[in-house]
Design an enzyme around this catalytic site. Structure first.
Site, mmCIF file in Angstrom:
data_model
loop_
_atom_site.group_PDB
_atom_site.id
_atom_site.type_symbol
_atom_site.label_atom_id
_atom_site.label_comp_id
_atom_site.label_asym_id
_atom_site.label_seq_id
_atom_site.Cartn_x
_atom_site.Cartn_y
_atom_site.Cartn_z
ATOM 1 N N GLY A 1 -13.108 8.898 11.285
ATOM 2 C CA GLY A 1 -12.979 7.609 12.113
ATOM 3 C C GLY A 1 -12.790 6.306 11.340
ATOM 4 O O GLY A 1 -12.809 6.233 10.271
ATOM 5 N N GLY B 1 -5.690 1.940 4.895
ATOM 6 C CA GLY B 1 -4.970 0.579 4.444
ATOM 7 C C GLY B 1 -5.616 -0.748 4.810
ATOM 8 O O GLY B 1 -5.371 -1.635 3.933
ATOM 9 N N ASP B 2 -6.182 -0.650 5.989
ATOM 10 C CA ASP B 2 -6.936 -1.870 6.289
ATOM 11 C C ASP B 2 -8.322 -2.073 5.511
ATOM 12 O O ASP B 2 -8.681 -3.065 5.289
ATOM 13 C CB ASP B 2 -7.286 -1.729 7.874
ATOM 14 C CG ASP B 2 -6.058 -1.808 8.889
ATOM 15 O OD1 ASP B 2 -5.050 -2.378 8.659
ATOM 16 O OD2 ASP B 2 -6.388 -1.211 9.973
ATOM 17 N N LYS C 1 0.809 -0.988 0.056
ATOM 18 C CA LYS C 1 -0.040 0.065 0.096
ATOM 19 C C LYS C 1 0.943 1.260 -0.102
ATOM 20 O O LYS C 1 1.683 1.326 0.816
ATOM 21 C CB LYS C 1 -0.881 0.123 1.358
ATOM 22 C CG LYS C 1 -1.907 -1.302 0.968
ATOM 23 C CD LYS C 1 -2.674 -1.696 2.370
ATOM 24 C CE LYS C 1 -1.705 -2.168 3.453
ATOM 25 N NZ LYS C 1 -2.067 -2.927 4.420
ATOM 26 N N VAL D 1 -14.527 9.974 5.288
ATOM 27 C CA VAL D 1 -15.146 9.784 6.488
ATOM 28 C C VAL D 1 -14.265 9.774 7.545
ATOM 29 O O VAL D 1 -13.385 8.928 7.500
ATOM 30 C CB VAL D 1 -16.113 8.637 6.430
ATOM 31 C CG1 VAL D 1 -17.065 8.401 7.879
ATOM 32 C CG2 VAL D 1 -17.357 8.589 5.511
ATOM 33 N N GLY E 1 -1.123 5.168 -4.508
ATOM 34 C CA GLY E 1 -1.773 3.682 -4.755
ATOM 35 C C GLY E 1 -1.344 2.625 -4.331
ATOM 36 O O GLY E 1 -0.940 2.617 -2.946
ATOM 37 N N ASP F 1 -9.858 11.713 6.520
ATOM 38 C CA ASP F 1 -9.279 11.155 7.499
ATOM 39 C C ASP F 1 -8.858 9.842 7.002
ATOM 40 O O ASP F 1 -9.646 9.195 6.402
ATOM 41 C CB ASP F 1 -10.237 10.710 8.631
ATOM 42 C CG ASP F 1 -9.283 10.137 10.075
ATOM 43 O OD1 ASP F 1 -8.220 9.829 9.896
ATOM 44 O OD2 ASP F 1 -10.145 9.812 10.890
ATOM 45 N N SER G 1 -15.851 4.827 8.766
ATOM 46 C CA SER G 1 -15.357 5.178 7.346
ATOM 47 C C SER G 1 -15.355 3.869 6.636
ATOM 48 O O SER G 1 -15.078 4.075 5.241
ATOM 49 C CB SER G 1 -13.749 5.656 7.530
ATOM 50 O OG SER G 1 -12.951 4.855 7.985
ATOM 51 N N THR H 1 -7.317 7.620 8.551
ATOM 52 C CA THR H 1 -7.291 6.211 9.284
ATOM 53 C C THR H 1 -7.937 5.088 8.895
ATOM 54 O O THR H 1 -9.219 5.253 8.420
ATOM 55 C CB THR H 1 -7.952 6.623 10.632
ATOM 56 O OG1 THR H 1 -7.093 7.974 11.223
ATOM 57 C CG2 THR H 1 -7.719 5.717 11.618
#
Length: 146
Positions: free
Chosen positions: A128, A92-93, A59, A126, A64, A87, A132, A89
């Protein structure tokens, strides 16, 4: 330390990893190599391949992502631009999870990368981590518009 784990990890565990998915800074720490350029990222991935990991999904944030499959040309996926970035956060997950969903559904690696990029694009809009995470209809709608 993650880098020490990678070096001390038994080879049979690394051989059991289907797809290893670090971001570029995690890849740098794990391999103790620079990942400032795409060429350097490729060299760090080769080190992962030598340790037994056949597929590395890196990632790259705003640059990209890229999927490196041992013996094949990397598959690059640019970001899908977000209307606004609130955001990052969880992006990546979200990317990794969406890639996995598409993969188990039998999509090609290229389709998996695109689906994951769409999910990450929605995620950054979004605030959080949990709120998100986009739902499937939202991801599919975005893919129809780009």
């Amino acid at each position: 330390m993650l880098g020490e784990w990678m070096h001390q990890c038994p080879p049979e565990l690394l051989n059991a990893v289907d797809i290893f998915s670090p971001n570029e800074s995690e890849l740098a720490r794990l391999t103790r190599m620079s990942t400032e350029s795409f060429e350097q990222i490729g060299q760090a991935v080769v080190k992962c391949h030598k340790m037994g990991v056949k597929q590395v999904l890196v990632k790259l944030g705003a640059k990209g992502s890229a999927l490196f499959i041992e013996g094949e040309k990397p598959i690059k996926q640019p970001i899908i631009s977000a209307a606004r970035v609130l955001d990052t956060t969880g992006a990546g997950d979200t990317f990794t999870a969406a890639f996995a969903v598409a993969l188990v559904e039998g999509k090609t690696k290229e389709e998996c990368m695109r689906f994951a990029a769409a999910a990450a694009s929605l995620c950054v809009q979004v605030k959080g981590a949990i709120p998100s995470m986009p739902d499937r209809p939202s991801v599919l709608h975005l893919l129809q518009t780009v």
